[in-house]
Design a protein around this motif. Structure first.
Motif, PDB file in Angstrom:
ATOM      1  N   GLY A  98      -8.577   1.493   3.259  1.00 48.13           N
ATOM      2  CA  GLY A  98      -8.123   1.678   4.638  1.00 48.13           C
ATOM      3  C   GLY A  98      -7.495   0.440   5.233  1.00 48.13           C
ATOM      4  O   GLY A  98      -7.341   0.352   6.451  1.00 48.13           O
ATOM      5  N   ILE A  99      -7.083  -0.510   4.411  1.00 49.48           N
ATOM      6  CA  ILE A  99      -6.510  -1.761   4.900  1.00 49.48           C
ATOM      7  C   ILE A  99      -4.997  -1.657   5.035  1.00 49.48           C
ATOM      8  O   ILE A  99      -4.401  -2.255   5.931  1.00 49.48           O
ATOM      9  N   VAL A 100      -4.366  -0.901   4.156  1.00 45.92           N
ATOM     10  CA  VAL A 100      -2.930  -0.656   4.266  1.00 45.92           C
ATOM     11  C   VAL A 100      -2.695   0.844   4.256  1.00 45.92           C
ATOM     12  O   VAL A 100      -3.558   1.622   3.849  1.00 45.92           O
ATOM     13  N   LYS A 101      -1.534   1.220   4.732  1.00 49.25           N
ATOM     14  CA  LYS A 101      -1.117   2.615   4.603  1.00 49.25           C
ATOM     15  C   LYS A 101       0.276   2.616   3.995  1.00 49.25           C
ATOM     16  O   LYS A 101       1.073   1.699   4.199  1.00 49.25           O
ATOM     17  N   ILE A 102       0.522   3.635   3.216  1.00 51.43           N
ATOM     18  CA  ILE A 102       1.813   3.795   2.563  1.00 51.43           C
ATOM     19  C   ILE A 102       2.491   4.998   3.212  1.00 51.43           C
ATOM     20  O   ILE A 102       2.000   6.127   3.116  1.00 51.43           O
ATOM     21  N   LYS A 103       3.587   4.733   3.874  1.00 49.19           N
ATOM     22  CA  LYS A 103       4.368   5.821   4.459  1.00 49.19           C
ATOM     23  C   LYS A 103       5.377   6.272   3.417  1.00 49.19           C
ATOM     24  O   LYS A 103       6.153   5.466   2.910  1.00 49.19           O
ATOM     25  N   ARG A 104       5.318   7.533   3.105  1.00 51.49           N
ATOM     26  CA  ARG A 104       6.242   8.095   2.125  1.00 51.49           C
ATOM     27  C   ARG A 104       7.328   8.874   2.865  1.00 51.49           C
ATOM     28  O   ARG A 104       7.025   9.791   3.624  1.00 51.49           O
ATOM     29  N   HIS A 105       8.559   8.468   2.656  1.00 48.80           N
ATOM     30  CA  HIS A 105       9.690   9.104   3.332  1.00 48.80           C
ATOM     31  C   HIS A 105      10.188  10.292   2.513  1.00 48.80           C
ATOM     32  O   HIS A 105       9.936  10.389   1.314  1.00 48.80           O
ATOM     33  N   HIS A 106      10.901  11.182   3.161  1.00 50.92           N
ATOM     34  CA  HIS A 106      11.438  12.372   2.474  1.00 50.92           C
ATOM     35  C   HIS A 106      12.390  11.998   1.345  1.00 50.92           C
ATOM     36  O   HIS A 106      12.619  12.773   0.437  1.00 50.92           O
ATOM     37  N   THR A 107      12.933  10.793   1.383  1.00 50.96           N
ATOM     38  CA  THR A 107      13.846  10.329   0.331  1.00 50.96           C
ATOM     39  C   THR A 107      13.095   9.880  -0.915  1.00 50.96           C
ATOM     40  O   THR A 107      13.700   9.585  -1.934  1.00 50.96           O
ATOM     41  N   GLY A 108      11.756   9.792  -0.801  1.00 50.11           N
ATOM     42  CA  GLY A 108      10.944   9.312  -1.918  1.00 50.11           C
ATOM     43  C   GLY A 108      10.594   7.837  -1.787  1.00 50.11           C
ATOM     44  O   GLY A 108       9.765   7.325  -2.522  1.00 50.11           O
ATOM     45  N   ALA A 109      11.235   7.152  -0.840  1.00 43.42           N
ATOM     46  CA  ALA A 109      10.942   5.736  -0.630  1.00 43.42           C
ATOM     47  C   ALA A 109       9.556   5.576  -0.010  1.00 43.42           C
ATOM     48  O   ALA A 109       9.081   6.445   0.725  1.00 43.42           O
ATOM     49  N   GLU A 110       8.915   4.480  -0.351  1.00 45.53           N
ATOM     50  CA  GLU A 110       7.596   4.171   0.210  1.00 45.53           C
ATOM     51  C   GLU A 110       7.687   2.884   1.010  1.00 45.53           C
ATOM     52  O   GLU A 110       8.414   1.953   0.648  1.00 45.53           O
ATOM     53  N   HIS A 111       6.931   2.832   2.096  1.00 41.00           N
ATOM     54  CA  HIS A 111       6.903   1.664   2.978  1.00 41.00           C
ATOM     55  C   HIS A 111       5.433   1.295   3.194  1.00 41.00           C
ATOM     56  O   HIS A 111       4.661   2.117   3.682  1.00 41.00           O
ATOM     57  N   VAL A 112       5.056   0.072   2.834  1.00 44.91           N
ATOM     58  CA  VAL A 112       3.663  -0.374   2.928  1.00 44.91           C
ATOM     59  C   VAL A 112       3.493  -1.196   4.195  1.00 44.91           C
ATOM     60  O   VAL A 112       4.289  -2.097   4.477  1.00 44.91           O
TER      61      VAL A 112
ATOM     62  N   LEU B 172     -11.045 -10.972  -1.491  1.00 48.63           N
ATOM     63  CA  LEU B 172     -10.592 -12.265  -0.998  1.00 48.63           C
ATOM     64  C   LEU B 172      -9.963 -13.143  -2.077  1.00 48.63           C
ATOM     65  O   LEU B 172      -9.858 -14.346  -1.897  1.00 48.63           O
ATOM     66  N   ARG B 173      -9.550 -12.546  -3.186  1.00 47.54           N
ATOM     67  CA  ARG B 173      -8.853 -13.306  -4.220  1.00 47.54           C
ATOM     68  C   ARG B 173      -7.552 -13.858  -3.639  1.00 47.54           C
ATOM     69  O   ARG B 173      -6.962 -13.257  -2.733  1.00 47.54           O
ATOM     70  N   SER B 174      -7.077 -14.961  -4.199  1.00 47.21           N
ATOM     71  CA  SER B 174      -5.866 -15.589  -3.663  1.00 47.21           C
ATOM     72  C   SER B 174      -4.655 -14.665  -3.743  1.00 47.21           C
ATOM     73  O   SER B 174      -3.840 -14.628  -2.808  1.00 47.21           O
ATOM     74  N   ASP B 175      -4.520 -13.890  -4.823  1.00 49.35           N
ATOM     75  CA  ASP B 175      -3.359 -13.006  -4.914  1.00 49.35           C
ATOM     76  C   ASP B 175      -3.441 -11.855  -3.910  1.00 49.35           C
ATOM     77  O   ASP B 175      -2.427 -11.409  -3.375  1.00 49.35           O
ATOM     78  N   THR B 176      -4.658 -11.404  -3.613  1.00 49.75           N
ATOM     79  CA  THR B 176      -4.818 -10.347  -2.609  1.00 49.75           C
ATOM     80  C   THR B 176      -4.521 -10.885  -1.216  1.00 49.75           C
ATOM     81  O   THR B 176      -3.870 -10.219  -0.408  1.00 49.75           O
ATOM     82  N   LEU B 177      -4.977 -12.098  -0.925  1.00 44.82           N
ATOM     83  CA  LEU B 177      -4.680 -12.703   0.380  1.00 44.82           C
ATOM     84  C   LEU B 177      -3.185 -12.937   0.544  1.00 44.82           C
ATOM     85  O   LEU B 177      -2.629 -12.732   1.626  1.00 44.82           O
ATOM     86  N   ALA B 178      -2.514 -13.360  -0.525  1.00 40.61           N
ATOM     87  CA  ALA B 178      -1.060 -13.527  -0.467  1.00 40.61           C
ATOM     88  C   ALA B 178      -0.381 -12.185  -0.197  1.00 40.61           C
ATOM     89  O   ALA B 178       0.604 -12.105   0.546  1.00 40.61           O
ATOM     90  N   LEU B 179      -0.917 -11.122  -0.785  1.00 42.95           N
ATOM     91  CA  LEU B 179      -0.388  -9.781  -0.552  1.00 42.95           C
ATOM     92  C   LEU B 179      -0.565  -9.374   0.906  1.00 42.95           C
ATOM     93  O   LEU B 179       0.361  -8.858   1.540  1.00 42.95           O
ATOM     94  N   PHE B 180      -1.747  -9.633   1.476  1.00 40.01           N
ATOM     95  CA  PHE B 180      -1.987  -9.384   2.904  1.00 40.01           C
ATOM     96  C   PHE B 180      -0.913 -10.070   3.740  1.00 40.01           C
ATOM     97  O   PHE B 180      -0.308  -9.473   4.622  1.00 40.01           O
ATOM     98  N   ARG B 181      -0.733 -11.361   3.479  1.00 37.60           N
ATOM     99  CA  ARG B 181       0.222 -12.152   4.274  1.00 37.60           C
ATOM    100  C   ARG B 181       1.646 -11.599   4.138  1.00 37.60           C
ATOM    101  O   ARG B 181       2.381 -11.529   5.128  1.00 37.60           O
ATOM    102  N   ALA B 182       2.030 -11.240   2.918  1.00 34.32           N
ATOM    103  CA  ALA B 182       3.381 -10.723   2.692  1.00 34.32           C
ATOM    104  C   ALA B 182       3.602  -9.416   3.446  1.00 34.32           C
ATOM    105  O   ALA B 182       4.670  -9.204   4.037  1.00 34.32           O
ATOM    106  N   ILE B 183       2.608  -8.538   3.443  1.00 32.73           N
ATOM    107  CA  ILE B 183       2.744  -7.259   4.147  1.00 32.73           C
ATOM    108  C   ILE B 183       2.753  -7.488   5.652  1.00 32.73           C
ATOM    109  O   ILE B 183       3.529  -6.856   6.376  1.00 32.73           O
ATOM    110  N   LYS B 184       1.928  -8.408   6.131  1.00 28.59           N
ATOM    111  CA  LYS B 184       1.909  -8.701   7.564  1.00 28.59           C
ATOM    112  C   LYS B 184       3.240  -9.293   8.013  1.00 28.59           C
ATOM    113  O   LYS B 184       3.784  -8.904   9.041  1.00 28.59           O
ATOM    114  N   GLU B 185       3.752 -10.217   7.215  1.00 27.93           N
ATOM    115  CA  GLU B 185       5.013 -10.883   7.550  1.00 27.93           C
ATOM    116  C   GLU B 185       6.180  -9.899   7.595  1.00 27.93           C
ATOM    117  O   GLU B 185       6.993  -9.929   8.510  1.00 27.93           O
TER     118      GLU B 185
END
Length: 120
Positions: free
Chosen positions: A92-106, A49-62
């Motif tokens: 288990g809070i986020v998942k990283i999808k790794r594409h065949h191009t090597g790109a990652e999507h969180v 629940l650190r402020s930087d982690t909560l900001a990260l949650f919000r950014a990924i949700k947005e």
């Protein structure tokens, strides 16, 4: 809508929840639409629940995106954001999808996260 409950629980409480889910499976009953992430030590929960982690949650949700883009939006170092994202993936809070191009999507693993904690 999938909900993830984040709580603190004793080992026995955690095992009891597992037994309840196993019983539902044995009986052919539907499983709850929510999942639970339990921390035995409330201090470990507070690290989440650190402020930087909560900001990260919000950014990924947005806007789910690559680590690099999320780091730029948050004006944080990419390596620090990567470490936080890997920890959130381990929990288990986020998942990283790794594409065949090597790109990652969180992206988040649930649409809603509910905090349920006993501090003392």
């Amino acid at each position: 809508m999938k909900t993830t409950v984040i709580n603190n629980a004793t080992v026995e409480e955690f095992l009891e929840q597992g037994r309840m889910i196993a019983k539902l499976i044995d009986q052919g009953q539907p499983l709850p639409k929510s999942s639970t992430i339990s921390f035995e030590d409330p201090e470990d929960l507070l690290k989440l629940l650190r402020s930087d982690t909560l900001a990260l949650f919000r950014a990924i949700k947005e806007r789910p995106d690559s680590v690099t883009t999320i780091a730029a939006r948050l004006q944080r170092e990419r390596d620090a954001v990567q470490r936080d994202i890997l920890e959130l993936e381990r929990l288990g809070i986020v998942k990283i999808k790794r594409h065949h191009t090597g790109a990652e999507h969180v992206q988040l693993t649930a649409q809603k996260f509910k905090l349920d904690a006993d501090i003392i």
